[in-house]
Design an enzyme around this catalytic site. Structure first.
Site, PDB file in Angstrom:
ATOM      1  N   CYS A   2      13.086  -9.779  -3.109  1.00 44.08           N
ATOM      2  CA  CYS A   2      14.535  -9.916  -3.313  1.00 44.08           C
ATOM      3  C   CYS A   2      15.189 -11.032  -2.492  1.00 44.08           C
ATOM      4  O   CYS A   2      14.898 -11.211  -1.322  1.00 44.08           O
ATOM      5  CB  CYS A   2      15.262  -8.615  -2.991  1.00 44.08           C
ATOM      6  SG  CYS A   2      14.764  -7.253  -4.009  1.00 44.08           S
ATOM      7  N   ARG A  28      10.879 -16.556  -3.163  1.00 45.89           N
ATOM      8  CA  ARG A  28      10.629 -15.244  -2.567  1.00 45.89           C
ATOM      9  C   ARG A  28       9.986 -14.285  -3.568  1.00 45.89           C
ATOM     10  O   ARG A  28       9.436 -13.262  -3.175  1.00 45.89           O
ATOM     11  CB  ARG A  28      11.946 -14.647  -2.045  1.00 45.89           C
ATOM     12  CG  ARG A  28      12.543 -15.422  -0.895  1.00 45.89           C
ATOM     13  CD  ARG A  28      13.847 -14.823  -0.439  1.00 45.89           C
ATOM     14  NE  ARG A  28      13.682 -13.458   0.041  1.00 45.89           N
ATOM     15  CZ  ARG A  28      13.277 -13.125   1.259  1.00 45.89           C
ATOM     16  NH1 ARG A  28      13.000 -14.058   2.138  1.00 45.89           N
ATOM     17  NH2 ARG A  28      13.170 -11.862   1.614  1.00 45.89           N
ATOM     18  N   TRP A  75      13.240  -8.089  -6.928  1.00 46.12           N
ATOM     19  CA  TRP A  75      11.811  -7.833  -7.107  1.00 46.12           C
ATOM     20  C   TRP A  75      11.691  -6.323  -7.195  1.00 46.12           C
ATOM     21  O   TRP A  75      11.883  -5.615  -6.210  1.00 46.12           O
ATOM     22  CB  TRP A  75      11.034  -8.384  -5.911  1.00 46.12           C
ATOM     23  CG  TRP A  75       9.554  -8.437  -6.075  1.00 46.12           C
ATOM     24  CD1 TRP A  75       8.813  -9.451  -6.604  1.00 46.12           C
ATOM     25  CD2 TRP A  75       8.610  -7.434  -5.667  1.00 46.12           C
ATOM     26  NE1 TRP A  75       7.472  -9.143  -6.561  1.00 46.12           N
ATOM     27  CE2 TRP A  75       7.309  -7.913  -5.994  1.00 46.12           C
ATOM     28  CE3 TRP A  75       8.713  -6.176  -5.059  1.00 46.12           C
ATOM     29  CZ2 TRP A  75       6.149  -7.193  -5.741  1.00 46.12           C
ATOM     30  CZ3 TRP A  75       7.551  -5.454  -4.811  1.00 46.12           C
ATOM     31  CH2 TRP A  75       6.294  -5.961  -5.147  1.00 46.12           C
ATOM     32  N   ASN A 101      18.241  -6.081  -0.220  1.00 43.83           N
ATOM     33  CA  ASN A 101      16.816  -6.401  -0.163  1.00 43.83           C
ATOM     34  C   ASN A 101      16.160  -5.368   0.746  1.00 43.83           C
ATOM     35  O   ASN A 101      16.541  -5.242   1.906  1.00 43.83           O
ATOM     36  CB  ASN A 101      16.624  -7.815   0.410  1.00 43.83           C
ATOM     37  CG  ASN A 101      15.167  -8.117   0.737  1.00 43.83           C
ATOM     38  OD1 ASN A 101      14.264  -7.520   0.162  1.00 43.83           O
ATOM     39  ND2 ASN A 101      14.944  -9.033   1.657  1.00 43.83           N
ATOM     40  N   GLY A 102      15.200  -4.620   0.214  1.00 41.17           N
ATOM     41  CA  GLY A 102      14.516  -3.606   1.022  1.00 41.17           C
ATOM     42  C   GLY A 102      14.354  -2.333   0.216  1.00 41.17           C
ATOM     43  O   GLY A 102      14.423  -2.354  -1.017  1.00 41.17           O
ATOM     44  N   GLU A 483     -10.449 -17.871   1.288  1.00 45.62           N
ATOM     45  CA  GLU A 483      -9.152 -18.496   1.000  1.00 45.62           C
ATOM     46  C   GLU A 483      -9.188 -19.156  -0.382  1.00 45.62           C
ATOM     47  O   GLU A 483      -8.218 -19.081  -1.151  1.00 45.62           O
ATOM     48  CB  GLU A 483      -8.809 -19.511   2.109  1.00 45.62           C
ATOM     49  CG  GLU A 483      -7.539 -20.308   1.906  1.00 45.62           C
ATOM     50  CD  GLU A 483      -6.268 -19.468   1.781  1.00 45.62           C
ATOM     51  OE1 GLU A 483      -6.300 -18.247   1.993  1.00 45.62           O
ATOM     52  OE2 GLU A 483      -5.229 -20.056   1.430  1.00 45.62           O
ATOM     53  N   LYS A 487      -6.694 -18.199  -3.422  1.00 43.83           N
ATOM     54  CA  LYS A 487      -5.839 -19.205  -4.075  1.00 43.83           C
ATOM     55  C   LYS A 487      -6.061 -19.173  -5.586  1.00 43.83           C
ATOM     56  O   LYS A 487      -5.122 -19.196  -6.361  1.00 43.83           O
ATOM     57  CB  LYS A 487      -6.146 -20.621  -3.565  1.00 43.83           C
ATOM     58  CG  LYS A 487      -5.657 -20.954  -2.188  1.00 43.83           C
ATOM     59  CD  LYS A 487      -4.197 -21.312  -2.105  1.00 43.83           C
ATOM     60  CE  LYS A 487      -3.340 -20.168  -1.665  1.00 43.83           C
ATOM     61  NZ  LYS A 487      -3.311 -19.801  -0.278  1.00 43.83           N
ATOM     62  N   GLU A 490      -4.518 -16.005  -7.230  1.00 44.35           N
ATOM     63  CA  GLU A 490      -3.056 -15.898  -7.304  1.00 44.35           C
ATOM     64  C   GLU A 490      -2.430 -16.956  -8.202  1.00 44.35           C
ATOM     65  O   GLU A 490      -1.408 -16.707  -8.824  1.00 44.35           O
ATOM     66  CB  GLU A 490      -2.411 -15.860  -5.910  1.00 44.35           C
ATOM     67  CG  GLU A 490      -2.525 -17.078  -5.070  1.00 44.35           C
ATOM     68  CD  GLU A 490      -1.812 -16.944  -3.721  1.00 44.35           C
ATOM     69  OE1 GLU A 490      -0.898 -16.117  -3.578  1.00 44.35           O
ATOM     70  OE2 GLU A 490      -2.174 -17.695  -2.798  1.00 44.35           O
ATOM     71  N   HIS A 506     -27.077  -8.762  -1.490  1.00 45.08           N
ATOM     72  CA  HIS A 506     -26.799  -7.327  -1.332  1.00 45.08           C
ATOM     73  C   HIS A 506     -25.886  -6.811  -2.438  1.00 45.08           C
ATOM     74  O   HIS A 506     -25.273  -5.760  -2.289  1.00 45.08           O
ATOM     75  CB  HIS A 506     -26.183  -7.070   0.049  1.00 45.08           C
ATOM     76  CG  HIS A 506     -27.081  -7.503   1.158  1.00 45.08           C
ATOM     77  ND1 HIS A 506     -28.187  -6.777   1.538  1.00 45.08           N
ATOM     78  CD2 HIS A 506     -27.076  -8.616   1.932  1.00 45.08           C
ATOM     79  CE1 HIS A 506     -28.812  -7.416   2.516  1.00 45.08           C
ATOM     80  NE2 HIS A 506     -28.153  -8.538   2.765  1.00 45.08           N
ATOM     81  N   LYS A 605       6.927 -14.302  -1.924  1.00 42.76           N
ATOM     82  CA  LYS A 605       6.590 -15.164  -0.786  1.00 42.76           C
ATOM     83  C   LYS A 605       6.647 -14.385   0.523  1.00 42.76           C
ATOM     84  O   LYS A 605       5.800 -14.557   1.386  1.00 42.76           O
ATOM     85  CB  LYS A 605       7.570 -16.344  -0.756  1.00 42.76           C
ATOM     86  CG  LYS A 605       7.272 -17.375   0.316  1.00 42.76           C
ATOM     87  CD  LYS A 605       6.135 -18.276  -0.095  1.00 42.76           C
ATOM     88  CE  LYS A 605       5.811 -19.320   0.964  1.00 42.76           C
ATOM     89  NZ  LYS A 605       4.423 -19.793   0.828  1.00 42.76           N
TER      90      LYS A 605
HETATM   91  C1  AGP Z   1      -0.765 -16.847   0.309  1.00 38.61           C
HETATM   92  O1  AGP Z   1      -1.090 -17.776  -0.661  1.00 38.61           O
HETATM   93  C2  AGP Z   1      -0.265 -15.586  -0.163  1.00 38.61           C
HETATM   94  N1  AGP Z   1       0.792 -15.746  -1.083  1.00 38.61           N
HETATM   95  C3  AGP Z   1      -0.161 -14.438   0.806  1.00 38.61           C
HETATM   96  O2  AGP Z   1      -1.460 -13.988   0.971  1.00 38.61           O
HETATM   97  C4  AGP Z   1       0.465 -14.654   2.211  1.00 38.61           C
HETATM   98  O3  AGP Z   1      -0.352 -15.481   2.982  1.00 38.61           O
HETATM   99  C5  AGP Z   1       0.646 -13.274   2.875  1.00 38.61           C
HETATM  100  O4  AGP Z   1       1.544 -12.521   2.121  1.00 38.61           O
HETATM  101  C6  AGP Z   1       1.118 -13.368   4.302  1.00 38.61           C
HETATM  102  O5  AGP Z   1       2.378 -13.951   4.398  1.00 38.61           O
HETATM  103  P1  AGP Z   1       2.974 -14.414   5.768  1.00 38.61           P
HETATM  104  O6  AGP Z   1       2.113 -15.530   6.284  1.00 38.61           O
HETATM  105  O7  AGP Z   1       4.357 -14.862   5.455  1.00 38.61           O
HETATM  106  O8  AGP Z   1       2.940 -13.249   6.708  1.00 38.61           O
END
Ligand code: AGP
Length: 610
Positions: A2, A28, A75, A101-102, A483, A487, A490, A506, A605
């Protein structure tokens, strides 16, 4: 999650201020949007499920332009993605509007009470109870009604409230979720994040937990929830508004990948003094004794930030002579961690708002452990809660996929390793000096990797229709493999999994056939022969090998179907350089699949709820 935007002042176009602010908060993550303006003694409002463009397309050109206004991107948590559930929400008489927001955890109990008293609800949200609760408590003073209402609430919230009975003020309050007040001249603003305010002002007040404020065009009154007035000095935010624009790039993600040399250079700036022979971290004030007495370090983070922490563990354990633990913050908080005042807890978070990481910080502090935050967000909750903060200098990161902040985190962790080695005496002066010199070469080395973009795009073109991907790495490149898989998932919605290459036999090897692309991250280190054997094993099962490597030789050429060759570099920089091709691969595959690269579905975000 949000986004909140608010405006009070005399501009003839407050509607546009709100819509532009919401646009700047899109990063966000959201699924619906809405706006309300007080105009000529009534509310004008529009709310729609879907992207901001949907809302904008539905706004009547003759809609009011000026007046105290609130806007929101939602959201969904409680209730589906519908026009009715979008914010703002109103009381029965439509005299009060609320954005939030929350999560109001005890909303159903309050709602039951209000329903029994005859209040009529229009949505399924937790937020709507706030509008009705304030309506019930309103005795001619909005601030008082909100303050009394807050006493009933459990959960996390940043709220903005306006009323047609006091059209020149916005009442705001915060517990856990972020809220920033922007100071203008004869006008003031509120928002969930800095980028929405930058076009208007660089003077900002970051509301703290359990604080509320009454914002008028010429005054800001901040109080605690008991009504005691508080002093809060505005902070000057140095971010350049231009950095929140795409600046000719097709997506923020691509722009931010390309900004990595700058993000790293800015993060290093002022932290290395080669004349004095070492690292100088302004603002970090651990005393020597505290550092010498450390018994262990625990790093906590989520998602990409967790991968940065995990990478640091590999590096630090070699030099710091300390046990280093790395925990996903959402597990850490429930795992009865061993903590003492001799445990240094390092919380890493781009946004500084991630609910689980914040809870981990609070837990560590309750147990007496010193906490260092590494974040990119000034004034954020985690930086306020931690004892000390190191700010990465990546500038605003708008793409939901973290890229430049990851590189800046790795850089910060590289610096902090040297700082610890220097102060604890586990690294000698010559080594520190050499490593500092190496870190300073990172921006240039990154430029060289970025130049491989077209090669990576070409490989993406051959694989973007695949259903699955595997990523394998070992040692320092194991977290980077994870990582890479994160990437790709997502951004492209392709199922991608990462493993420590030694784990392959394994289980994961059962997935390999002639349709499976397998990305190997390979450097010439102590496990080179081991990972090369893993490549042979994949080749024997007809898997398609994409090697990302700084070690091209006849063996690698023989087993690989595709090679992305990176420049050779000092091992200290290896994880940073290998991060770039996995980001670009995900980016190009996402673009080819036509996904919403900057705002992938379901993601936010800042993850401000558990
Ligand atoms: C990263 O590409 C992601 N969107 C996500 O994993 C992000 O790194 C995670 O939510 C942590 O966010 P922060 O660094 O703001 O705590």
């Amino acid at each position: 999650m949000c986004g909140i935007m608010g405006y009070v002042g005399d501009r003839p176009i407050s509607k546009d201020v709100i819509l532009d602010g919401l646009k700047a908060l899109e990063y966000r993550g959201y699924d619906s949007a809405g706006i309300a303006i007080i105009n000529q003694g009534k509310f004008w409002t529009e709310k729609r499920a879907g992207k901001l463009e949907v809302l904008v397309s539905k706004i009547d050109p003759k809609a009011p332009q000026r007046g105290t206004a609130l806007g929101h991107t939602r959201w969904a948590t409680h209730g589906g993605v519908t026009d009715e559930n979008a914010h703002p929400h109103f009381d029965c008489q439509r005299r009060i509007a609320v954005i939030h927001n929350g999560i109001i955890e005890n909303y159903s109990e309050i709602k039951a009470e209000l329903l029994a008293e005859g209040h009529k609800f229009r949505s399924e949200t937790d937020t709507e109870v706030l509008a009705h609760l304030f309506e019930k408590l309103y005795m001619g003073n909005l601030e008082e009604a909100v303050r009394t209402g807050l006493k009933r609430l459990k959960g996390a919230y940043a709220i903005g409230v306006i009323s047609i009975d006091s059209p020149d003020e916005i009442v705001v309050a915060k517990t856990a979720s972020p809220l920033v007040i922007g100071l203008g001249k004869e006008e003031n603003f509120l928002a969930s994040g800095i980028p929405a305010l930058l076009p208007h002002t660089k003077q900002m007040i970051f509301l703290r937990d359990q604080e509320m404020a009454v914002i008028r065009k010429d005054s800001i009154k901040i109080c605690d929830f008991c009504g005691k007035e508080l002093e809060q000095k505005p902070e000057l935010i140095q971010w350049d508004p231009i950095t929140t624009q795409k600046m000719g790039f097709k997506h923020f993600m691509l722009k931010e990948i390309n900004e990595q040399p700058l993000a790293v250079a800015n993060t290093l700036q002022g932290c290395i003094d080669l004349n004095a022979g070492g690292v100088r971290l302004e603002g970090i004030k651990f005393n020597k004794k505290q550092l010498e007495n450390l018994k262990n370090i625990t790093m906590i983070a989520c998602g990409t930030a967790y991968h940065a922490a995990w990478t640091a563990k590999y590096l630090w354990q070699r030099h710091l002579n300390l046990p280093i633990g790395v925990e996903v913050a959402s597990e850490f908080r429930y795992s009865s961690p061993y903590l003492s005042k001799e445990t240094l807890v390092i919380a890493i978070s781009q946004s500084g708002e991630t609910a689980d990481t914040l809870a981990g910080v609070k837990l560590a502090k309750d147990r007496g452990a010193p906490v260092l935050a590494i974040t990119n967000s000034p004034g954020s909750a985690i930086s306020r809660e931690a004892d000390q903060t190191f700010y990465t200098q990546a500038g605003p990161e708008i793409g939901v996929a973290s890229t430049k902040c990851f590189l800046a985190q790795l850089t910060a962790l590289g610096l902090f390793e040297l700082y610890l080695g220097q102060h604890r005496g586990t690294l000698d002066a010559k080594t520190i000096r050499e490593k500092c010199q190496t870190l300073l070469t990172l921006p240039t080395a990154l430029e060289k990797v970025l130049a491989l973009d077209s090669k990576i795009q070409e490989i993406a073109g051959q694989f973007y229709t695949k259903r699955d991907f595997l990523f394998f790495g070992r040692d320092i490149l194991c977290p980077i493999a994870f990582e890479g898989a994160l990437k790709l998932k997502e951004i492209s919605y392709i199922h991608a999994e990462a493993y420590a290459a030694g784990e392959m036999k394994h289980g994961p090897i059962a997935l390999v056939d002639e349709n499976m692309p397998v990305v190997f991250l390979v450097t010439k280190n102590s496990v080179y022969e081991k990972i090369f054997s893993n490549m042979e094993e994949i080749k024997a099962r007809k898997g398609i090998i994409i090697a990302i490597t700084d070690e091209v030789n006849s063996d690698i050429e023989r087993v690989s179907n595709h090679i992305i060759e990176l420049p050779k570099t000092d091992p200290l920089l290896t994880p940073m350089l290998f991060s770039v091709p996995v980001q670009l691969l995900a980016y190009h595959i996402g673009v080819l699949r036509g996904t919403d690269v900057d705002q992938p579905r379901n993601l936010a975000k800042s993850v401000t709820v558990e």
